[in-house]
Design an enzyme around this catalytic site. Sequence first.
Site, PDB file in Angstrom:
ATOM      1  N   TYR A   1       0.843  -1.194   0.000  1.00 26.98           N
ATOM      2  CA  TYR A   1       0.000   0.000   0.000  1.00 26.98           C
ATOM      3  C   TYR A   1       0.879   1.246   0.000  1.00 26.98           C
ATOM      4  O   TYR A   1       1.785   1.374   0.813  1.00 26.98           O
ATOM      5  CB  TYR A   1      -0.914  -0.027   1.224  1.00 26.98           C
ATOM      6  CG  TYR A   1      -1.759   1.212   1.418  1.00 26.98           C
ATOM      7  CD1 TYR A   1      -2.389   1.836   0.345  1.00 26.98           C
ATOM      8  CD2 TYR A   1      -1.941   1.768   2.678  1.00 26.98           C
ATOM      9  CE1 TYR A   1      -3.163   2.962   0.523  1.00 26.98           C
ATOM     10  CE2 TYR A   1      -2.719   2.893   2.877  1.00 26.98           C
ATOM     11  CZ  TYR A   1      -3.330   3.493   1.785  1.00 26.98           C
ATOM     12  OH  TYR A   1      -4.096   4.619   1.957  1.00 26.98           O
ATOM     13  N   CYS A   2       0.606   2.176  -0.937  1.00 24.42           N
ATOM     14  CA  CYS A   2       1.309   3.453  -1.015  1.00 24.42           C
ATOM     15  C   CYS A   2       2.821   3.211  -1.140  1.00 24.42           C
ATOM     16  O   CYS A   2       3.248   2.466  -2.019  1.00 24.42           O
ATOM     17  CB  CYS A   2       0.945   4.313   0.187  1.00 24.42           C
ATOM     18  SG  CYS A   2       1.515   6.031   0.091  1.00 24.42           S
ATOM     19  N   LEU A   3       3.642   3.804  -0.271  1.00 28.23           N
ATOM     20  CA  LEU A   3       5.081   3.603  -0.362  1.00 28.23           C
ATOM     21  C   LEU A   3       5.456   2.141  -0.150  1.00 28.23           C
ATOM     22  O   LEU A   3       6.472   1.676  -0.678  1.00 28.23           O
ATOM     23  CB  LEU A   3       5.801   4.468   0.671  1.00 28.23           C
ATOM     24  CG  LEU A   3       5.719   5.977   0.482  1.00 28.23           C
ATOM     25  CD1 LEU A   3       6.522   6.685   1.556  1.00 28.23           C
ATOM     26  CD2 LEU A   3       6.198   6.371  -0.887  1.00 28.23           C
TER      27      LEU A   3
ATOM     28  N   GLY B   1       3.870  -0.271  -1.422  1.00 26.90           N
ATOM     29  CA  GLY B   1       3.745  -0.856  -2.748  1.00 26.90           C
ATOM     30  C   GLY B   1       4.945  -0.546  -3.616  1.00 26.90           C
ATOM     31  O   GLY B   1       5.410  -1.399  -4.395  1.00 26.90           O
TER      32      GLY B   1
END
Length: 586
Positions: free
Chosen positions: A310-312, A314
């Site tokens: 998720y987000c960073l 990812g």
Amino acid sequence: MTMDQPTLSPDPDQAARDAAQAFDSRFHAAMAPLWGGLSPISLALATTDWALHLATQPAQAALLAARAQQGVWQWWGDTLGQTPPDSPDPRFRHPGWRAWPWAPVVQAWHAAERWWDQATALRGMSAHHQEMARFFARQWLDMLSPANAGLANPEVLQRTAQRLGGNLLDGAAHALDDWRVAQGLAPLQPPTAQYRPGIEVAVTPGRVVHRNHLTELIQFLPLTASVQAEPVFIVPSWIMKYYILDLSPHNSMVRWLTEQGHTVYILSWRNPDESDALLDLHDYLEQGVLDNLAAIGRLCGGQPVHAAGYCLGGTLLSIAAAALARPGGVDGGAALPPLASVSLLAAETDFAEPGEMGVLIDESQVALIEDMMAQRGFLSGRQMAGSFAYLHSRELIWSHRMRALWLGEPDQPNDLMAWNADTTRMPAVMHSEYLRRCYLRNELAEGRFPVQGRPVSLGDIRQPIFVVGTEQDHVSPWKSVYKIHRLTDGELSFVLTNAGHNAGIVSEPGHPRRRHALRLRRPGDAWVDPEHWADGAERREGSWWPTWHAWLTAHGSGHRVKARTPPAQAVLADAPGTYVHQCHAD
């Protein structure tokens, strides 16, 4: 040493240069609060770029002047009309704004918005300076909005009359509490609801089954008699605590996945301190992804793993997946279980167009951030939160203050707001490396990001990929997330869901007004740009979580095994663990 061996004398000027750089770094860090943490050089360069291009484009300047004059005449004509148009801005929803004398003021302010949008788009300006000029023009306009006019705001006037000034007394109490919190003191009016990890939020039952210096690995207890053979391993962003994906029981992603019959593991990042200043991105990759992947392999007998970020998290996971997929893999890769699939949730891999986050990121700004971090060895959560608030000052500063201070309305806390305030720090070296390698040099997208001394390419990933973008995402704009289509060649399912960066991901089944669209890219399919992607996408009502669950199941072996409980010898603590409780005050 023999006479024929050359001697290397140190550069006599190096010590002086180092001392000068150290002094300048301390000077910049000391002055940064006066500049709001923004580089004055970046601001001056953008302003100069705009001013010089305006000065050397007399026809454009004359056109802007004519448009300003035309706007004045149009505004004058509109003020004589019987029914002023409704403003689309939510700050002016109160019916008082449609009455005289406020309606003409709102119309003039909107006209100024339109004029500045045109005035900041001058031919010849660099794209980055255009974005900065437009951004700061919007900041000034938001600060000067009629909605911020205190008692001159018709909604505030009405509320003051109705409550005989009680709203102003409540606002003063809120202002005092804000000041106390800023000084590290407890507010005099504590929130009516609390959201404490392990008590009100992050309550899905689980165990910490592995720990290293940077992370704790949590395995959630099974809620079904049998589970999918392939476990799910989630890597959240290191900027915030992991429990964005385990908020209240009704909107916990990890609980929902567990209820669907998945064995779920998630990382809980440690909150770094001064001693961690030299931790770099390689440490986050090794201790965050690879070490915990090895632990999952040991616990699950080497079963392939569905990895999600998720987000960073990812972005970090995509780097790890590319490194594992390249010829030769990574050192010690033989001990790691294979990846069954890769899921990237609101995660960028190409930073060429990072949206609002890129407006304030350039060489000068990064250098100032490095100087600020050098003083303590990390970027504090408060500094990061301040940057987000500045980027969204309309909602997070001006509208918030107007409602709290003038209308006397306290915040209505919820689990997402509590999580958003629970920030973590970022080590100086790691954060500098992330900003430079990703934002400034875009090394991951260009195949130049090094892992263990060799660059990685996302094109090496052969596992099926599931990517989620959110329509109103200001952190990871969906068209930027979409660019992974150009960086990989295998099967890729792209989902676009409504709402923003957090609300679009924390989108549980049953949440009202949720929808998403899905389109599959098969190997060999032609490129489809994001503007035309929706033409062939399947539209679905409701949460995207069931779509992801079906995709995970379809890309597994199809086998189910007896529900996995953490072995007693691996249990280090109950969920949510110890790292999640580390103080975020800076």
